[in-house]
Design a protein around this motif. Structure first.
Motif, PDB file in Angstrom:
ATOM      1  N   PHE A  53      50.019  -3.498   4.424  1.00 28.60           N
ATOM      2  CA  PHE A  53      49.550  -2.260   5.044  1.00 28.60           C
ATOM      3  C   PHE A  53      49.947  -2.131   6.515  1.00 28.60           C
ATOM      4  O   PHE A  53      50.486  -1.114   6.935  1.00 28.60           O
ATOM      5  N   ILE A  54      49.682  -3.146   7.316  1.00 30.75           N
ATOM      6  CA  ILE A  54      49.983  -3.069   8.747  1.00 30.75           C
ATOM      7  C   ILE A  54      51.487  -2.877   8.971  1.00 30.75           C
ATOM      8  O   ILE A  54      51.900  -2.060   9.800  1.00 30.75           O
ATOM      9  N   ALA A  55      52.307  -3.596   8.224  1.00 33.68           N
ATOM     10  CA  ALA A  55      53.759  -3.448   8.370  1.00 33.68           C
ATOM     11  C   ALA A  55      54.203  -2.034   8.000  1.00 33.68           C
ATOM     12  O   ALA A  55      55.058  -1.436   8.673  1.00 33.68           O
ATOM     13  N   GLU A  56      53.613  -1.478   6.959  1.00 33.50           N
ATOM     14  CA  GLU A  56      53.979  -0.131   6.532  1.00 33.50           C
ATOM     15  C   GLU A  56      53.580   0.906   7.593  1.00 33.50           C
ATOM     16  O   GLU A  56      54.362   1.797   7.935  1.00 33.50           O
ATOM     17  N   VAL A  57      52.383   0.784   8.134  1.00 36.51           N
ATOM     18  CA  VAL A  57      51.933   1.708   9.178  1.00 36.51           C
ATOM     19  C   VAL A  57      52.773   1.537  10.444  1.00 36.51           C
ATOM     20  O   VAL A  57      53.159   2.521  11.087  1.00 36.51           O
ATOM     21  N   ALA A  58      53.074   0.302  10.804  1.00 33.15           N
ATOM     22  CA  ALA A  58      53.897   0.049  11.994  1.00 33.15           C
ATOM     23  C   ALA A  58      55.255   0.732  11.863  1.00 33.15           C
ATOM     24  O   ALA A  58      55.765   1.315  12.839  1.00 33.15           O
ATOM     25  N   ALA A  59      55.851   0.688  10.687  1.00 32.11           N
ATOM     26  CA  ALA A  59      57.149   1.329  10.472  1.00 32.11           C
ATOM     27  C   ALA A  59      57.046   2.845  10.651  1.00 32.11           C
ATOM     28  O   ALA A  59      57.925   3.462  11.274  1.00 32.11           O
ATOM     29  N   VAL A  60      55.993   3.438  10.129  1.00 27.80           N
ATOM     30  CA  VAL A  60      55.800   4.886  10.273  1.00 27.80           C
ATOM     31  C   VAL A  60      55.561   5.253  11.735  1.00 27.80           C
ATOM     32  O   VAL A  60      56.133   6.214  12.256  1.00 27.80           O
ATOM     33  N   LEU A  61      54.720   4.488  12.419  1.00 24.87           N
ATOM     34  CA  LEU A  61      54.446   4.766  13.828  1.00 24.87           C
ATOM     35  C   LEU A  61      55.712   4.645  14.679  1.00 24.87           C
ATOM     36  O   LEU A  61      55.971   5.481  15.542  1.00 24.87           O
ATOM     37  N   ALA A  62      56.484   3.611  14.451  1.00 23.70           N
ATOM     38  CA  ALA A  62      57.715   3.409  15.224  1.00 23.70           C
ATOM     39  C   ALA A  62      58.687   4.566  15.037  1.00 23.70           C
ATOM     40  O   ALA A  62      59.367   4.975  15.974  1.00 23.70           O
ATOM     41  N   ARG A  63      58.713   5.113  13.842  1.00 25.32           N
ATOM     42  CA  ARG A  63      59.630   6.208  13.537  1.00 25.32           C
ATOM     43  C   ARG A  63      59.084   7.552  14.039  1.00 25.32           C
ATOM     44  O   ARG A  63      59.815   8.351  14.600  1.00 25.32           O
ATOM     45  N   SER A  64      57.799   7.801  13.850  1.00 27.20           N
ATOM     46  CA  SER A  64      57.260   9.128  14.133  1.00 27.20           C
ATOM     47  C   SER A  64      56.639   9.287  15.520  1.00 27.20           C
ATOM     48  O   SER A  64      56.558  10.397  16.035  1.00 27.20           O
ATOM     49  N   LYS A  65      56.170   8.187  16.118  1.00 31.80           N
ATOM     50  CA  LYS A  65      55.512   8.262  17.424  1.00 31.80           C
ATOM     51  C   LYS A  65      55.948   7.096  18.308  1.00 31.80           C
ATOM     52  O   LYS A  65      55.131   6.296  18.730  1.00 31.80           O
ATOM     53  N   PRO A  66      57.233   6.965  18.594  1.00 31.92           N
ATOM     54  CA  PRO A  66      57.722   5.768  19.292  1.00 31.92           C
ATOM     55  C   PRO A  66      57.044   5.504  20.638  1.00 31.92           C
ATOM     56  O   PRO A  66      56.829   4.347  20.996  1.00 31.92           O
ATOM     57  N   ASP A  67      56.680   6.548  21.366  1.00 27.72           N
ATOM     58  CA  ASP A  67      56.054   6.344  22.673  1.00 27.72           C
ATOM     59  C   ASP A  67      54.613   5.857  22.580  1.00 27.72           C
ATOM     60  O   ASP A  67      54.092   5.256  23.514  1.00 27.72           O
ATOM     61  N   GLU A  68      53.958   6.130  21.464  1.00 32.75           N
ATOM     62  CA  GLU A  68      52.550   5.770  21.287  1.00 32.75           C
ATOM     63  C   GLU A  68      52.355   4.676  20.239  1.00 32.75           C
ATOM     64  O   GLU A  68      51.224   4.224  20.022  1.00 32.75           O
ATOM     65  N   ALA A  69      53.420   4.270  19.585  1.00 31.83           N
ATOM     66  CA  ALA A  69      53.328   3.365  18.438  1.00 31.83           C
ATOM     67  C   ALA A  69      52.595   2.064  18.760  1.00 31.83           C
ATOM     68  O   ALA A  69      51.728   1.636  18.001  1.00 31.83           O
ATOM     69  N   GLN A  70      52.926   1.456  19.872  1.00 30.81           N
ATOM     70  CA  GLN A  70      52.330   0.162  20.222  1.00 30.81           C
ATOM     71  C   GLN A  70      50.810   0.277  20.369  1.00 30.81           C
ATOM     72  O   GLN A  70      50.061  -0.504  19.792  1.00 30.81           O
ATOM     73  N   ASP A  71      50.353   1.264  21.134  1.00 33.80           N
ATOM     74  CA  ASP A  71      48.913   1.435  21.353  1.00 33.80           C
ATOM     75  C   ASP A  71      48.195   1.798  20.055  1.00 33.80           C
ATOM     76  O   ASP A  71      47.115   1.274  19.765  1.00 33.80           O
ATOM     77  N   ASP A  72      48.780   2.705  19.273  1.00 35.94           N
ATOM     78  CA  ASP A  72      48.154   3.105  18.016  1.00 35.94           C
ATOM     79  C   ASP A  72      48.057   1.924  17.050  1.00 35.94           C
ATOM     80  O   ASP A  72      47.046   1.759  16.359  1.00 35.94           O
ATOM     81  N   LEU A  73      49.097   1.112  17.012  1.00 33.38           N
ATOM     82  CA  LEU A  73      49.075  -0.052  16.129  1.00 33.38           C
ATOM     83  C   LEU A  73      47.987  -1.040  16.547  1.00 33.38           C
ATOM     84  O   LEU A  73      47.249  -1.548  15.706  1.00 33.38           O
ATOM     85  N   LEU A  74      47.869  -1.278  17.834  1.00 38.58           N
ATOM     86  CA  LEU A  74      46.820  -2.194  18.306  1.00 38.58           C
ATOM     87  C   LEU A  74      45.430  -1.653  17.999  1.00 38.58           C
ATOM     88  O   LEU A  74      44.519  -2.416  17.656  1.00 38.58           O
TER      89      LEU A  74
END
Length: 116
Positions: free
Chosen positions: A22-43
């Motif tokens: 799950f986390i890997a799948e969400v991280a991939a989506v965040l990196a693609r769709s929200k690159p500027d916010e991906a790190q914070d959203d993932l944490l």
């Protein structure tokens, strides 16, 4: 609606249960769709208490669903997890999968799901 589910999880009103990927799948989506916010959203997501499941029966059920419904395995993993867990409900925004699988139970359409 998805945000209300996460809010309920943060408040401890519901428990989230996911397959281990799950986390890997969400991280991939965040990196693609929200690159500027991906790190914070993932944490933020990682900080939410949740259970992960990995068992042979769960994977076997997912393969059976994917082949029976002629649908992608990764989508069926979430439904298989719900079907293998008493009282669990798979909440999805994937209309194609929902339409194919709703007759199997333990699945809800995201727009209709009400957090209690």
């Amino acid at each position: 609606m998805a945000l209300s589910i996460f809010e309920a999880a943060v408040l401890g009103r519901i428990q989230l249960l996911q397959p281990v990927h799950f986390i890997a799948e969400v991280a991939a989506v965040l990196a693609r769709s929200k690159p500027d916010e991906a790190q914070d959203d993932l944490l933020d997501l990682i900080a939410i208490e949740r259970r992960t499941v990995e068992s042979p029966m769960f994977y076997a059920r997912a393969v059976a669903l994917a082949t029976h419904l002629k649908h992608h395995l990764f989508d069926s993993l979430y439904h298989a997890l719900a079907l293998e867990t008493p009282g669990a409900i798979f909440v999805t925004a994937d209309r194609c999968y929902f339409d194919k699988a709703q007759h199997l139970g333990q699945i809800a359409w995201l727009a209709d799901f009400v957090v209690t």
